[in-house]
Design an enzyme around this catalytic site. Structure first.
Site, short mmCIF file in Angstrom:
data_model
loop_
_atom_site.label_atom_id
_atom_site.label_comp_id
_atom_site.label_asym_id
_atom_site.label_seq_id
_atom_site.Cartn_x
_atom_site.Cartn_y
_atom_site.Cartn_z
CD GLN B 348 -3.09 -1.00 2.14
OE1 GLN B 348 -2.71 -0.82 3.28
NE2 GLN B 348 -4.35 -1.33 1.87
CB THR B 517 1.86 -4.95 8.96
OG1 THR B 517 2.89 -4.23 9.63
CG2 THR B 517 2.21 -6.44 9.01
CG HIS B 518 -2.21 -3.22 5.50
ND1 HIS B 518 -2.77 -1.97 5.52
CD2 HIS B 518 -2.38 -3.71 6.75
CE1 HIS B 518 -3.26 -1.72 6.73
NE2 HIS B 518 -3.03 -2.76 7.49
CG ASN B 519 3.51 -7.15 3.75
OD1 ASN B 519 3.21 -7.03 4.93
ND2 ASN B 519 4.56 -6.57 3.24
#
Lengths: 239, 589
Positions: B348, B517-519
């Site tokens: 993101q 932490t939006h992988n």
């Protein structure tokens, strides 16, 4: 846009990048005017520092640096009186200083800045080599080691490390070293006092951070838009 | 030599939100379930107590709840011409360790992703024409619909104690909520959190500018709550220690206080902590897997756990890593664009402005993880014409505070010195008198953003690290430019004393500082085995008894936080296994 190779959070958060200088010169007055409680600690006696990692030369460097970065004024006592030197010494002696949670396998390559920290050094090793290299660079430029410089020279040298202009011959990049030191000074000043810094919770008092007691279910409405002034509470205060 | 254990019905790798949901559901369905968790067990009543839990150095700076990069990490590079180097320390993203996973230290933002994502390619082609999509933008439809997922979203929201306000109830627009959201069958289980001053100021400014502000839905219980499974939540205390911390008040939606303890009371379920999965075992003669190899990291003992069904429920990145290490499915090659495992890694993008208001008091230490008033006018609003700005995707903008602790959060006007009395004066003055407006932007899949195995670096088990090749593309830069303009226009309309404006990112993605932490992606879902790794039930096309659950199945990344669809898809998959797969094992599609 240039990207630093190293942890820039401290720099980013304190917004040192770019832009015209704001009315910084007038700030002390306005800060007082808005009721920031000055934390004068008249001739507060600090316990004599006992170091477990830093040798005397290294300790002299760190003491000089934290006192320059955090001078005694109406906002707080000076860095060594806050224990910032002790915070750093303990951090370097701890697992963190020895490379805990850091991938330390080679091969080692400098990489590009976006790949972050790539030095083959634990934080403790970075300090050891960095301080030695900084003192050598000071000796070359000013004929004296860092802790013997006058304030203007100290300022100049620290700005030089921060920008990477100062070259550490045979040592780590000066900017990487300084970024780590800067981050650690902020941790010591604003972290819980049980780690050795923020003595007397002076860092928290300076900004009005209330510490660890945080039951605000009602306060969130009651103090919306209003100043919330309490004596800060640390972990050891409650333990 | 690994010890071969007695076969069970189901083995789960990773016990966070998805593993916890599936463990509870499948154990209740009568299956014998074993979960392998690489970390230990931390309990709120012993590990998240005041005062010890309120420690910024331990949890934020030293990453106490996060993965240990000494044992395993990734190598990273921005493009295929660079040599990937290890992420030697955590930075840009922070996957969790221990039981409960990243769902212990998240902030709780819980969105419903809609058909705008699930039908992304067909919708954009329909509205803007096929030529609008760049050739190397490898977005594709997901093979699932919002209507299919709606009941599962509701289930997850109820389990996780989500506070919010509906904006669209069964097609009727409801004041106070997000008017652009997809129709909901029912209201949120809990009313919105109490707004902060920064949120109220943002709401007024956004409304005055013609936008549609609403309280962001978040799994922070706004009042005491008992979920449908009987798990009890306390009310959020706005303690300001949410992101990166365990919750002392049991107010943050977490598998650790909901589905996991329920599973643990079920005799059909067994948890093995400190059990590090190293490989999914394949049956060479058939399209199925036979179990999981793992190491007890407390003593080095190696085991094989045979199972009829294998569920990969680790953090998204680790699920992909395990698939690549196990050689299941064909590894993706960006040159030939053949293979699927590793494809469509997405992230993101973000930007923020800091607004300084002389004389205001924002109390930055009083907030919930979800203290955020948000506008969705440039994301879920399909009427918004992207072609004027030339991008695919969008962004949300918010006035928010979350975990603004003093080591990490000390806003000062641009140009303030970094140390000395002037710095102290500014820090003292502005800590309480500044707020931020931030944005989160989508990242569309690109042919050259992907995962594979690193040729050089290895982890503590001697296995190749996973290699991440990622950078933002012109599409994301255009989103960033537009978002920065929207933020700065809004900020200026609020007439702050000083403004540090939002700046659109133009440089490469960097591994520091922390970003999100939006992988997502790497084992993506779809309708065609040639272009996806799993089908709509998250079932591997290459092994029908293997399900890969998590944000790793997202074919691209939205502007929203991913946990809503991650939780909903876990319940959806649990139903598919219970009601379809167990009765007739084989491919469900």
């Amino acid at each position: 846009m240039k990207e630093d190779a190293f942890d820039r959070r401290a720099f980013l958060k304190s917004a040192v990048a770019g832009g015209a200088a704001a009315a910084a010169g007038t700030l002390p007055k306005s800060a007082e005017a808005q009721g920031t409680a000055p934390t004068k600690t008249p001739a507060q006696e600090s316990p004599p520092p006992t170091y477990s990692f830093l040798n005397p030369d290294e300790a002299a460097f760190i003491e000089a640096l934290v006192d320059h970065m955090v001078p005694a004024d109406q906002y707080s006592p000076k860095g060594t009186d806050l224990g910032l030197n002790l915070y750093i010494d303990r951090a370097l002696a701890s697992g963190w200083g020895k490379g805990d949670r850091t991938y330390m396998q080679g091969p080692w390559r400098p990489g590009v800045p976006s790949q972050g920290y790539q030095l083959p050094l634990t934080p403790a090793a970075l300090y050891r080599s960095g301080i030695a290299a900084a003192n050598a660079a000071c000796a070359k430029t000013y004929g004296r080691r860092f802790d013997k410089l006058d304030p203007a020279q100290r300022e100049e040298f620290m700005q030089g490390m921060r920008s990477g202009k100062v070259v550490f011959e045979g040592g780590p990049p000066s900017r990487a070293f300084f970024a780590t030191v800067y981050q650690n000074v902020m941790e010591g000043m604003f972290g819980d006092p049980m780690y050795g810094g923020n003595r007397g919770k002076a860092g928290w008092k300076m900004i009005g951070f209330p510490g660890v007691i945080a039951v605000h279910y009602q306060n969130v409405e009651k103090f919306r838009g209003k100043k919330y002034s309490v004596e800060p509470v640390s972990i050891s205060d409650m333990s | 030599m690994a010890t071969r254990l007695k076969e069970v019905d189901v083995v789960i790798v990773g016990l966070g939100w998805t593993g916890g949901i599936l463990a509870k559901e499948l154990a209740e369905a009568g299956l014998k379930v074993v979960a392998l968790e690489r970390g230990g067990l931390r309990l709120p009543q012993s590990d998240f107590t005041v005062p010890q839990v309120r420690d910024e150095i331990r949890y934020v700076i030293r990453h106490d709840l996060m993965m240990d990069t000494q044992k395993d990490t990734l190598t990273i590079r921005n493009n295929v011409s660079q040599e990937a180097l290890p992420m030697r320390r955590l930075g840009s993203f922070l996957p969790g360790d221990t039981v409960g996973g990243s769902g212990v230290h998240w902030s709780g933002h819980t969105w419903r992703w809609t058909d705008m994502e699930f039908k992304v390619r067909s919708r954009y082609e329909e509205r803007y024409g096929k030529k609008y999509l760049p050739e190397d933008m490898t977005i594709q439809d997901w093979g699932i619909t919002y209507d299919e997922l709606e009941p599962y979203y509701e289930k997850f929201e109820r389990v996780a104690a989500v506070s919010g306000k509906a904006g669209n109830l069964r097609g009727k627009i409801v004041p106070g909520g997000n008017p652009f959201e997809a129709p909901r069958a029912n209201e949120y289980p809990l009313p919105p959190l109490t707004p902060l001053l920064a949120q109220e100021m943002f709401r007024e400014a956004a409304a005055a500018n013609g936008y549609h502000p609403f309280p962001r839905p978040s799994a922070n219980a706004s009042r005491p709550y008992t979920n449908p499974d009987g798990a009890k939540y306390g009310a959020c205390q706005y303690c300001g220690h949410c992101q990166r911390f365990g919750c002392e008040a049991n107010a943050k939606g977490s598998a650790l206080i909901s589905v996991i303890p329920i599973a643990m009371r079920n005799p059909n379920f067994e948890l093995r902590t400190h059990a590090w999965a190293t490989k999914v075992l394949k049956d060479p003669g058939a399209k199925r897997v036979t179990g999981v190899a793992y190491t007890n990291v407390l003593n080095g003992d190696e085991f094989e756990q045979p199972a009829s069904i294998v569920l990969l429920c680790a953090y998204a990145i680790n699920n992909v890593h395990l698939m690549l290490l196990s050689g299941i499915g064909e590894a993706y090659d960006p040159v030939t664009q053949k293979g699927v495992i590793g494809k469509n890694y997405c992230y993101q993008t973000g930007a923020s402005a800091t607004l300084f208001f002389e004389g205001k008091h924002f109390n930055p230490f009083m907030n919930a993880g979800g203290s955020s008033t948000t506008i969705d006018d440039f994301n879920a609003n399909w009427q918004f014409d992207r072609s004027k700005h030339g991008y695919v995707g969008g962004f949300i903008v918010a006035g928010a505070f979350n975990t603004s602790l003093p080591i990490g959060y000390r806003p000062v006007p641009a140009g303030t010195p970094a140390w000395g009395t002037e710095w102290k004066a500014a820090t003292a003055k502005w800590y309480d008198t500044a707020m931020q407006i931030n944005m989160s932007g989508s990242v569309m899949a690109n042919r050259y953003n992907y995962f594979d195995l690193d040729p050089t670096y290895r982890n503590a088990f001697g296995l190749p690290l996973m290699r991440m090749t990622f950078d933002y593309k012109p599409n994301e830069h255009r989103i960033g430019e537009h978002a920065a303009q929207v933020i700065n226009d809004l900020a200026k309309s609020m007439k702050p004393t000083h403004l540090n404006p939002a700046v659109a990112r133009t440089g490469p993605w960097t591994v520091v500082p922390y970003q999100s932490t939006h992988n997502t992606g790497g084992t993506i879902m779809g309708t065609d085995p040639r272009t996806s790794a799993v089908n709509k039930y998250l079932q591997s096309w290459d092994a029908h008894n293997l399900f890969v659950v998590g944000a790793n199945v997202f074919p691209h990344n939205s502007t929203y936080n991913p946990t809503g669809p991650v939780g909903a898809l876990a319940y959806w998959t649990a139903d598919a296994i219970k009601n379809k797969y167990v009765k007739n094992p084989g491919l469900l599609v």
